[in-house]
Scaffold this motif. Structure first.
Motif, mmCIF file in Angstrom:
data_model
loop_
_atom_site.group_PDB
_atom_site.id
_atom_site.type_symbol
_atom_site.label_atom_id
_atom_site.label_comp_id
_atom_site.label_asym_id
_atom_site.label_seq_id
_atom_site.Cartn_x
_atom_site.Cartn_y
_atom_site.Cartn_z
ATOM 1 N N ASP A 126 32.478 38.873 45.606
ATOM 2 C CA ASP A 126 33.277 38.836 44.386
ATOM 3 C C ASP A 126 33.532 40.284 43.932
ATOM 4 O OD1 ASP A 126 33.956 38.923 41.606
ATOM 5 O OD2 ASP A 126 33.249 36.853 41.407
ATOM 6 N N LEU A 127 34.781 40.712 44.051
ATOM 7 C CA LEU A 127 35.109 42.127 43.800
ATOM 8 C C LEU A 127 34.874 42.528 42.348
ATOM 9 C CD1 LEU A 127 38.340 42.424 45.981
ATOM 10 C CD2 LEU A 127 35.994 43.081 46.578
ATOM 11 N N SER A 128 35.003 41.575 41.452
ATOM 12 C CA SER A 128 34.780 41.917 40.058
ATOM 13 C C SER A 128 33.279 42.066 39.769
ATOM 14 C CB SER A 128 35.506 40.896 39.174
ATOM 15 O OG SER A 128 34.635 40.227 38.357
ATOM 16 N N PHE A 162 39.804 42.915 38.394
ATOM 17 C CA PHE A 162 39.556 41.896 39.422
ATOM 18 C C PHE A 162 39.163 40.545 38.817
ATOM 19 C CE2 PHE A 162 39.198 45.629 42.267
ATOM 20 C CZ PHE A 162 40.096 45.216 43.247
ATOM 21 N N THR A 163 38.794 40.539 37.557
ATOM 22 C CA THR A 163 38.552 39.255 36.908
ATOM 23 C C THR A 163 39.893 38.598 36.600
ATOM 24 O OG1 THR A 163 36.537 40.096 35.906
ATOM 25 C CG2 THR A 163 37.434 38.094 34.959
ATOM 26 N N SER A 164 40.832 39.405 36.100
ATOM 27 C CA SER A 164 42.108 38.780 35.744
ATOM 28 C C SER A 164 42.924 38.443 36.997
ATOM 29 C CB SER A 164 42.899 39.651 34.760
ATOM 30 O OG SER A 164 43.326 40.817 35.376
ATOM 31 N N ILE A 207 37.636 48.174 35.998
ATOM 32 C CA ILE A 207 37.811 47.633 37.353
ATOM 33 C C ILE A 207 37.340 46.176 37.374
ATOM 34 C CG2 ILE A 207 37.149 47.845 39.780
ATOM 35 C CD1 ILE A 207 36.951 50.821 39.417
ATOM 36 N N ARG A 208 36.216 45.934 36.705
ATOM 37 C CA ARG A 208 35.722 44.560 36.585
ATOM 38 C C ARG A 208 36.812 43.670 35.972
ATOM 39 N NH1 ARG A 208 34.651 41.454 32.890
ATOM 40 N NH2 ARG A 208 34.934 43.083 31.328
#
Ligand code: NDP
Length: 480
Positions: A354-356, A380-382, A376-377
């Motif tokens: 999971d990138l976020s 990648f969350t959106s 950044i979190r």
């Protein structure tokens, strides 16, 4: 046995992790090849919590509750294999071996597969934050089976650093080598960050004419804004420091040869294998390597450089503002490269990272901890499928706003003969990715010319070759 976890290998990292577990209320069995370190730990820090010192591996294993959790913190490489083998023989199916050293993720994959055959769980975990982090809360990147995380995760969550929003800086990164892979990329990004900061310093010094203590003030200012991070903070500290022996700025008495332990090199080697472009990290590794080649530098030292024109105060202040933009934009680029690499590794090894989450667990505890990781979190969350950080609307906007200053700073580095390989490579990556057409068209045509390597066309489907040696007729080679 009553200890919830055991730590074997009690040099700086193991000792501090053991203390961290104990301070968080766990009973910790402690063991080291040479007993002296175990005794020292209990003598000096026994009051901090509940330690069970063990002189032998057998006593150590017997001290642990089941399923046993054995954390190995010894020298990476051969010693880790030796210690794993020693304990694997004493453990039983369902027990968990954790390697918290800086292992190469391919070694972790091999060890995990071998131990799984024997019914043991093997967790390869990245631990970042140095000695201080190990004691007070590191960023922890474990890879292994989901069951092993069920048993170990809650403990790691207790000892890990906490992000500003209170969440622990650890997560189940993915199976087998995923944790060590992500830790490796963390270190690659760390190399790139350090290189960019070092370039910013040199430009401020040689182009703008600032003294080290003035540069420290500039960095302190930056640390309050979007560049706010541990590395910027310690850079200001280093630049403020005066050498006691000579009274000179400390940075001027340190030999300008940067060493490396190898994780940056691993990152680049792995990226080459994956076919992922990480030029920012590669430039950082090569810049360190160049600095250490005294014989090359001595031989090249008579070569002429350009005349430099001193800057006035106002011009210097404007330039410093441009360096901030250039540093920030270049930093976004190197993180984009790092995340691209994590995605590539995750796809190659089927890790489903999971990138976020990766950004989330680097917000505190680790060396690259920075305000900007929360963004950044969020990116990648959106959009978990964001193809590159450069495409995130907010980062794209900032890069667009930075671009003129960024170009000016890179141009100034070139004009003044102050090397800025990180910043200029970052800019080339930005321009390369956004270019509507790349000269790769010409490259592919050259390849077709000398090696009949074929090409595709922009106007229709198929694979083609031009008969360069003959009448230059174009033939279709894919049977279409
Ligand atoms: P070192 O890497 O210096 O390793 C020393 C420890 O390894 C000692 O406990 C030593 O035992 C043990 N050891 C070495 N060889 C053997 C062997 N053949 N059999 C059994 N034990 C052995 O310690 P660190 O604390 O610096 O690092 C531990 C791990 O954490 C390393 O993998 C390192 O890469 C990683 N790491 C280190 C960081 C750091 O900032 N230092 C940060 C993040 C990760 P003895 O006392 O008997 O010699």
């Amino acid at each position: 046995g009553r200890a919830q976890i055991g730590v074997t290998g009690l040099a700086v990292m193991g000792r501090n992790l053991a203390r961290n577990f104990a301070r968080n209320g766990y009973t910790v069995a402690v063991h080291n090849r040479t007993y002296g370190r175990t005794r020292d730990l209990v003598e000096q820090f026994g009051g901090e919590g509940d330690f069970v010192p063990a002189e032998t591996a057998e006593e150590f294993v017997a001290a642990l509750e089941r399923p046993r959790r054995v954390m190995i913190m010894v020298k990476a490489g051969g010693p880790t294999d030796t210690v794993i083998e020693e304990f694997a023989e004493l453990l039983e199916p369902g027990d968990v071996i954790i390697d918290g050293g800086n292992a190469h993720f391919e070694d972790t994959r091999r060890r995990e597969a071998a131990l799984r055959e024997r019914g043991l769980h093997f967790v390869g975990t990245g631990v970042s934050g140095g000695e201080e982090g190990a004691l007070n809360g590191p960023s922890i990147m474990p890879g292994g089976s989901p069951e092993s995380y069920e048993s170990l995760g809650p403990m790691l969550e207790r000892i890990a650093a906490r992000a500003p929003d209170g969440t622990p800086c650890t997560t189940h990164v993915g199976p087998d080598g995923a944790g060590h892979f992500v830790k490796m990329v963390h270190n690659g990004i760390e190399y790139a960050d350090m290189q960019l900061i070092a370039e910013a310093y040199q430009l401020l010094r040689d182009v703008a004419g600032y003294a080290p203590d003035e540069i420290a003030d500039i960095f302190r200012g930056w640390n309050e804004g979007r560049l706010g991070s541990y590395l910027i903070e310690i850079t200001a500290e280093v630049l403020t420091h005066t050498d006691a022996a000579t009274g000179a700025p400390f940075v001027d008495v340190v030999a300008d040869r940067a060493e490396q332990k190898g994780t940056g090199r691993w990152t680049v080697q792995t990226a080459l294998g994956l076919g992922t472009p990480v030029p920012g990290i590669a430039e950082a590794v090569f810049a360190r390597s160049l600095s250490g080649h005294t014989e090359l530098r001595t031989a090249a030292s008579p070569l002429p450089g350009p005349q430099r024109t001193p800057m006035g105060r106002d011009e210097a202040a404007d330039f410093a503002d441009g360096v901030e933009r250039s540093l920030y934009a270049s930093k976004v680029i190197s993180y984009a490269q790092g995340w691209d690499m994590i995605r590539a590794g995750s796809e190659e090894y089927d890790w489903h990272i999971d990138l976020s989450d990766v950004a989330a667990i680097w917000r505190a505890g680790c060396i690259i901890r920075a305000r900007f990781l929360d963004r950044i979190r969020a990116a990648f969350t959106s959009d978990p499928w964001l193809p590159t950080l450069l495409a995130d609307p907010e980062f794209a906007k900032e890069l667009g706003e930075a671009q003129y200053a960024w170009r000016d700073v890179v141009a100034a580095s070139v004009r003044n003969g102050v090397p800025a390989p990180g910043m200029s490579s970052a800019l080339a990556y930005y321009d390369g990715l956004r270019a509507p057409r790349l000269p790769a068209a010409l490259l592919q045509a050259q390849r077709d010319y000398f090696g009949a390597h074929t090409y595709q066309r922009t106007d229709r489907e198929g694979t083609f070759h031009t008969l360069w040696g003959g009448d230059r007729e174009e033939i279709r080679t894919d049977g279409g």
